[in-house]
Scaffold this motif. Structure first.
Motif, mmCIF file in Angstrom:
data_model
loop_
_atom_site.group_PDB
_atom_site.id
_atom_site.type_symbol
_atom_site.label_atom_id
_atom_site.label_comp_id
_atom_site.label_asym_id
_atom_site.label_seq_id
_atom_site.Cartn_x
_atom_site.Cartn_y
_atom_site.Cartn_z
ATOM 1 N N GLY A 185 0.787 -1.228 0.000
ATOM 2 C CA GLY A 185 0.000 0.000 0.000
ATOM 3 C C GLY A 185 0.814 1.271 0.000
ATOM 4 N N GLN A 186 2.123 1.190 -0.313
ATOM 5 C CA GLN A 186 2.935 2.402 -0.366
ATOM 6 C C GLN A 186 2.499 3.283 -1.531
ATOM 7 N N ALA A 187 2.734 4.574 -1.372
ATOM 8 C CA ALA A 187 2.377 5.517 -2.433
ATOM 9 C C ALA A 187 3.248 5.304 -3.667
ATOM 10 N N HIS A 188 4.526 5.015 -3.468
ATOM 11 C CA HIS A 188 5.455 4.829 -4.588
ATOM 12 C C HIS A 188 6.344 3.617 -4.305
ATOM 13 N N PRO A 189 5.841 2.412 -4.522
ATOM 14 C CA PRO A 189 6.643 1.220 -4.231
ATOM 15 C C PRO A 189 7.820 1.085 -5.188
ATOM 16 N N ASP A 190 8.929 0.558 -4.661
ATOM 17 C CA ASP A 190 10.129 0.344 -5.468
ATOM 18 C C ASP A 190 10.061 -1.065 -6.044
ATOM 19 N N SER A 191 9.275 -1.202 -7.111
ATOM 20 C CA SER A 191 9.014 -2.536 -7.665
ATOM 21 C C SER A 191 10.273 -3.175 -8.252
ATOM 22 N N GLU A 192 11.222 -2.369 -8.675
ATOM 23 C CA GLU A 192 12.463 -2.911 -9.237
ATOM 24 C C GLU A 192 13.505 -3.174 -8.144
ATOM 25 N N LEU A 193 13.201 -2.792 -6.907
ATOM 26 C CA LEU A 193 14.124 -2.979 -5.774
ATOM 27 C C LEU A 193 15.490 -2.356 -6.050
ATOM 28 N N LEU A 194 15.464 -1.183 -6.696
ATOM 29 C CA LEU A 194 16.717 -0.527 -7.075
ATOM 30 C C LEU A 194 17.508 -0.084 -5.849
ATOM 31 N N GLU A 195 16.803 0.518 -4.878
ATOM 32 C CA GLU A 195 17.506 1.014 -3.701
ATOM 33 C C GLU A 195 18.036 -0.133 -2.852
ATOM 34 N N LEU A 196 17.250 -1.193 -2.708
ATOM 35 C CA LEU A 196 17.713 -2.354 -1.948
ATOM 36 C C LEU A 196 18.932 -2.974 -2.612
ATOM 37 N N ARG A 197 18.935 -2.979 -3.937
ATOM 38 C CA ARG A 197 20.092 -3.518 -4.667
ATOM 39 C C ARG A 197 21.338 -2.672 -4.385
ATOM 40 N N GLU A 198 21.191 -1.340 -4.392
ATOM 41 C CA GLU A 198 22.326 -0.466 -4.088
ATOM 42 C C GLU A 198 22.807 -0.668 -2.658
ATOM 43 N N LEU A 199 21.868 -0.839 -1.724
ATOM 44 C CA LEU A 199 22.250 -1.100 -0.339
ATOM 45 C C LEU A 199 23.029 -2.407 -0.232
ATOM 46 N N ALA A 200 22.580 -3.434 -0.943
ATOM 47 C CA ALA A 200 23.260 -4.728 -0.896
ATOM 48 C C ALA A 200 24.681 -4.608 -1.420
ATOM 49 N N VAL A 201 24.845 -3.903 -2.541
ATOM 50 C CA VAL A 201 26.182 -3.719 -3.115
ATOM 51 C C VAL A 201 27.059 -2.913 -2.156
#
Length: 387
Positions: A8-24
């Motif tokens: 229910g987020q207003a702007h979900p990160d469907s591509e998980l771009l930020e999580l990917r950057e955090l992981a790297v």
């Protein structure tokens, strides 16, 4: 493996771009990802049992060694997920804490990160500690008869947390003394804030000719750096570069970094740096404002700095201009490229104007104060802060 869900987020990160950057940034290599939409969060597994079984298959197929969730998991959810999937499970909070632990350089920064990690660990003693639930007894054994091992570890954590809090309070008093000594003059106090990787340190270096570490990665720098900024005509300001913010910044980190974030709270002016090339720029502006509200700095005047305009094909999109309009304390906005040096002259001129106003009002306060005391003994004259 990266896992995210739209609940229910207003702007979900469907591509998980930020999580990917955090992981790297944490030194991990993403091998697979999964994103789903759910009406509600499962209290036991966060996701449904069918989705968790599917994730387990993907983990086996990709030979992933851990699973990263783009959400804050409860201790029970984390424990159950690890049992079901069979590999370690990290939530967003643990991942950010790991990055902070890797990047902290100063003694104060290391203490702050250690305190945040201990606070996070204290809520998760249920995870993997079932072998410690047995009670120890007998004369001479540590803990005394009947005390559980998990209670001993919890008490040790609490003692360590108290020690770190005491040391950080001492450092906070030292920082407060330094800020008071700077405030005795009439210099403009400016702090750079913004979303992580928006270019804060690059702007800081461009304005002050400093050599603070800057890199195209999340949380490249954690330690606050302060330099004197020369603005011409005998005018100077004190400029501080602070730690970057991020969506769902763990509350334990906000509390632990309070001494560092006080640089923003005590400032006369905030330079709010925005990555104008990021598609999520509007949401990042709101996330920064949310953290500023949490630390009590949202009403300090801000100058919106739209950075990285050299990476845009045209002007800053109107939607990002509208997002800036929601910042009630904003007084100006500038389009710049800190890396290329574009637009910095206009920003310097504006800062010089504000520093000049600050200096003039400081002189007026000094001249008026003796007369005010003569007219009304014991009463202090009001101090005017123009910015």
């Amino acid at each position: 493996m990266l896992v995210g869900a739209d609940v229910g987020q207003a702007h979900p990160d469907s591509e998980l771009l930020e999580l990917r950057e955090l992981a790297v940034s944490a030194g991990l290599r993403p091998a697979a990802s999964s994103f789903s939409r759910r009406r509600h969060i499962d209290p036991a597994l966060y996701l449904g049992s069918g989705k968790v079984a599917q994730i387990k298959e993907q983990v086996l197929e990709a030979q992933a060694e851990c699973v990263l969730f783009d959400a804050a998991l409860s201790p029970v959810q984390q424990r159950n997920l690890e049992r079901e999937i069979g590999v370690p499970v990290w939530d967003r909070t643990a991942l950010i804490l790991e990055i902070f632990a890797r990047r902290a350089r100063s003694g104060e920064g290391k203490l702050q990160v250690e305190l945040a990690r201990l606070r996070h660990a204290a809520t998760r003693l249920v995870r993997g500690w079932t072998h410690l639930e047995r009670q120890q007894g007998g004369i001479g054994l540590r803990g005394g008869p009947g005390e559980k091992q998990i209670e001993l570890d919890r008490r040790m954590l609490e003692d360590k947390i108290k020690q770190l809090q005491s040391r950080l309070r001492k450092l906070q008093r030292q920082r407060s003394t330094q800020r008071r000594s700077r405030r005795r003059g009439s210099q403009l106090q400016v702090s750079i804030v913004g979303y992580t990787n928006a270019g804060k340190s690059t702007l800081f270096n461009a304005l002050t000719h400093a050599r603070a570490y800057a890199a195209n990665q999340l949380f490249a720098t954690l330690d606050t750096t302060t330099r004197r900024l020369w603005l011409g005509e005998g005018l100077t300001a004190v400029l501080s570069d602070t730690v970057g913010f991020i969506r769902e910044l763990p509350h334990s980190l906000v509390e632990a970094f309070k001494a560092t974030l006080d640089e923003a709270v005590e400032a006369d002016l905030l330079l709010h740096v925005v990555d104008a090339s990021n598609p999520q720029a509007e949401q990042q502006i709101e996330q920064v404002q949310q953290v500023l509200r949490e630390i009590g700095a949202d009403q300090i005047p801000q100058i919106l700095i739209y950075n990285k305009v050299d990476m845009l094909d045209g002007p800053v999109p109107p939607t990002r201009r509208q997002a800036a309009g929601q910042v009630r304390a904003s007084i100006d906005s500038f389009d710049v490229s800190a890396l290329r040096g574009l637009g910095l002259d206009a920003l310097r001129e504006r800062l010089a104007q504000l520093a000049r106003e600050r200096l003039l009002h400081a002189d007026v306060d000094v001249d008026v104060e003796p007369e005010a005391e003569a007219e009304a003994p014991g009463r202090q004259a009001d101090t005017v802060h123009p910015v």
